[in-house]
Design an enzyme around this catalytic site. Sequence first.
Site, PDB file in Angstrom:
ATOM      1  N   LYS A 112       0.875  -1.051   0.005  1.00 55.06           N
ATOM      2  CA  LYS A 112      -0.191  -0.072   0.041  1.00 55.06           C
ATOM      3  C   LYS A 112       0.866   1.272   0.065  1.00 55.06           C
ATOM      4  O   LYS A 112       1.863   0.950   0.447  1.00 55.06           O
ATOM      5  CB  LYS A 112      -1.036   0.064   1.383  1.00 55.06           C
ATOM      6  CG  LYS A 112      -0.250  -0.358   2.610  1.00 55.06           C
ATOM      7  CD  LYS A 112       0.720   0.607   2.954  1.00 55.06           C
ATOM      8  CE  LYS A 112       0.723   1.949   3.324  1.00 55.06           C
ATOM      9  NZ  LYS A 112       1.863   2.605   3.804  1.00 55.06           N
ATOM     10  N   TYR A 197      -4.447   4.551   6.293  1.00 54.82           N
ATOM     11  CA  TYR A 197      -4.967   3.602   7.292  1.00 54.82           C
ATOM     12  C   TYR A 197      -6.061   4.145   8.036  1.00 54.82           C
ATOM     13  O   TYR A 197      -7.077   3.553   8.299  1.00 54.82           O
ATOM     14  CB  TYR A 197      -3.785   3.066   8.235  1.00 54.82           C
ATOM     15  CG  TYR A 197      -2.934   2.117   7.930  1.00 54.82           C
ATOM     16  CD1 TYR A 197      -2.931   1.006   8.130  1.00 54.82           C
ATOM     17  CD2 TYR A 197      -1.531   2.844   7.471  1.00 54.82           C
ATOM     18  CE1 TYR A 197      -2.070   0.125   7.526  1.00 54.82           C
ATOM     19  CE2 TYR A 197      -0.652   1.966   7.144  1.00 54.82           C
ATOM     20  CZ  TYR A 197      -0.881   0.520   7.287  1.00 54.82           C
ATOM     21  OH  TYR A 197       0.279  -0.340   6.797  1.00 54.82           O
TER      22      TYR A 197
HETATM   23  P1  NAD Z   1      12.461   1.414   2.273  1.00 47.49           P
HETATM   24  O1  NAD Z   1      12.956   2.900   1.841  1.00 47.49           O
HETATM   25  O2  NAD Z   1      12.989   0.818   3.532  1.00 47.49           O
HETATM   26  O3  NAD Z   1      12.796   0.381   1.326  1.00 47.49           O
HETATM   27  C1  NAD Z   1      12.727   0.613  -0.200  1.00 47.49           C
HETATM   28  C2  NAD Z   1      13.446  -0.289  -0.888  1.00 47.49           C
HETATM   29  O4  NAD Z   1      13.341   0.179  -2.381  1.00 47.49           O
HETATM   30  C3  NAD Z   1      14.607  -0.221  -0.806  1.00 47.49           C
HETATM   31  O5  NAD Z   1      15.301  -1.707  -0.756  1.00 47.49           O
HETATM   32  C4  NAD Z   1      15.594   0.452  -1.749  1.00 47.49           C
HETATM   33  O6  NAD Z   1      17.018   0.141  -2.282  1.00 47.49           O
HETATM   34  C5  NAD Z   1      14.618   0.264  -3.027  1.00 47.49           C
HETATM   35  N1  NAD Z   1      14.607   1.153  -3.905  1.00 47.49           N
HETATM   36  C6  NAD Z   1      14.586   0.996  -5.310  1.00 47.49           C
HETATM   37  N2  NAD Z   1      14.564   2.283  -5.878  1.00 47.49           N
HETATM   38  C7  NAD Z   1      14.647   2.947  -5.142  1.00 47.49           C
HETATM   39  C8  NAD Z   1      14.504   4.241  -5.344  1.00 47.49           C
HETATM   40  N3  NAD Z   1      14.564   4.964  -6.546  1.00 47.49           N
HETATM   41  N4  NAD Z   1      14.586   5.343  -4.201  1.00 47.49           N
HETATM   42  C9  NAD Z   1      14.432   4.556  -3.039  1.00 47.49           C
HETATM   43  N5  NAD Z   1      14.430   3.202  -2.642  1.00 47.49           N
HETATM   44  C10 NAD Z   1      14.553   2.436  -3.844  1.00 47.49           C
HETATM   45  O7  NAD Z   1      10.779   1.607   2.311  1.00 47.49           O
HETATM   46  P2  NAD Z   1       9.682   0.574   2.991  1.00 47.49           P
HETATM   47  O8  NAD Z   1       9.300   1.186   4.410  1.00 47.49           O
HETATM   48  O9  NAD Z   1      10.279  -0.809   2.941  1.00 47.49           O
HETATM   49  O10 NAD Z   1       8.444   0.539   2.193  1.00 47.49           O
HETATM   50  C11 NAD Z   1       8.303  -0.028   0.923  1.00 47.49           C
HETATM   51  C12 NAD Z   1       6.999  -0.266   0.554  1.00 47.49           C
HETATM   52  O11 NAD Z   1       6.139  -0.683   1.596  1.00 47.49           O
HETATM   53  C13 NAD Z   1       6.319   1.368   0.470  1.00 47.49           C
HETATM   54  O12 NAD Z   1       5.433   1.280  -0.576  1.00 47.49           O
HETATM   55  C14 NAD Z   1       5.438   1.550   1.960  1.00 47.49           C
HETATM   56  O13 NAD Z   1       4.449   2.369   1.651  1.00 47.49           O
HETATM   57  C15 NAD Z   1       5.328   0.145   2.169  1.00 47.49           C
HETATM   58  N6  NAD Z   1       5.194  -0.350   3.498  1.00 47.49           N
HETATM   59  C16 NAD Z   1       3.978  -0.909   3.860  1.00 47.49           C
HETATM   60  C17 NAD Z   1       3.890  -1.085   5.406  1.00 47.49           C
HETATM   61  C18 NAD Z   1       2.777  -1.802   6.102  1.00 47.49           C
HETATM   62  O14 NAD Z   1       2.589  -1.898   6.937  1.00 47.49           O
HETATM   63  N7  NAD Z   1       1.994  -2.387   5.078  1.00 47.49           N
HETATM   64  C19 NAD Z   1       4.814  -0.884   6.134  1.00 47.49           C
HETATM   65  C20 NAD Z   1       6.118  -0.157   5.847  1.00 47.49           C
HETATM   66  C21 NAD Z   1       6.116   0.115   4.456  1.00 47.49           C
END
Ligand code: NAD
Length: 345
Positions: A112, A197
């Site tokens: 999401k 949320y």
């Molecule tokens: P994060 O920044 O920790 O991870 C992002 C990942 O994408 C990294 O592995 C990064 O290397 C990669 N990536 C590839 N291209 C990129 C770019 N151009 N810029 C930045 N990163 C890039 O983020 P996250 O917290 O893991 O979030 C990822 C997704 O998961 C998002 O869509 C977020 O909304 C979702 N999320 C959902 C929940 C949930 O509870 N359902 C919780 C956290 C995150």
Amino acid sequence: MLAADDRAAGPTKTLGFAFVGLGGFAMNQLLPGISRCKFCKPVALVSGHPDKAAAVARQYGIESANIYSYENFDSIKNNPGIDVVYIVLPNGMHAEYTVRAFGAGKHVMCEKPMANTVEECRQMIDAAKAAGKKLQIGYRMHWDAPTLACIDALRNNEIGPIQIIETETGFTIGDPSQWRLNRKLAGGGCLMDIGIYSLSAARYLSGEEPTEVFAHTYQDTADPRFKEVEQNCDFQLKFPSGVLASCLSSYNANLNRYAVHGRKGYCVLEPGQSYWGVKFQISRGRGLEAVDVNEADQFVGEMDGFAQALSGNAPFKATGEEGLQDLRIMEAIYESAREGKSVKV
Ligand code: NAD
């Protein structure tokens, strides 16, 4: 509409998952979560960091031949061990990688918010249809046991007809250089990331779809974190029955509470959207009582739930249409904040 889970019946195939993006959520929640699943296992990784991917592959027993980069990602089509691709990338990349995964003939789970825009959501749904494959969005609360118990109590009229809903979600965001604060990669600010949320909860707690929204956003552009996106978003939803929802979201305050007020009593979920330990309390006209609900694992729920649905043993939940509906309403929320007037959905 979200309801208590149907019990799975019959055999369920074990699915091989490829994780795209090894950031915080994939590493700290989804990979540990899939290790606890009965019907899913991690079989492939897609990452821009080969060393990190190699270490993660060793940790989870994934063959090194099944590590892909963003460039050779499309060659997963030649890997019959991959059934589902789980997209865990910044929001602005969800549509592209989902469409490519369907092009490779795989089912998709996507985090999401489903995408940055309604238009992108439609492209994702169309790609699923063209591939004859299924799409599920990472709405983990749809498998949270206390949340489902609260929904059951509301549908059973335990607090009488619902009048008012309050939903509050937020956290204090840090590093100004992160993608969440970049409009192109995030699609917006607190509303897109955490306010979704508040929106989703107002919809599943009421059991209705809003017909009208009114919103305010606030952004202090002198703060290096909020150069591009809003820090606070406050919106009201009007539902067909007359229920009103008052919804808050913030990147600059910690909020995590839902309350539903009925004619005879009220329900509280606090915390309302944590990974663990959501607490359901109800007042049926007297004091507020905690309802003891066995905690269910949201991550196992969503991944095993998808496997069970694909095997025909459970209904599909958190579909692409569900993700699209939130984007449609969020676009109306932003329009209302921009125009300073209510917007019909
Ligand atoms: P994060 O920044 O920790 O991870 C992002 C990942 O994408 C990294 O592995 C990064 O290397 C990669 N990536 C590839 N291209 C990129 C770019 N151009 N810029 C930045 N990163 C890039 O983020 P996250 O917290 O893991 O979030 C990822 C997704 O998961 C998002 O869509 C977020 O909304 C979702 N999320 C959902 C929940 C949930 O509870 N359902 C919780 C956290 C995150």
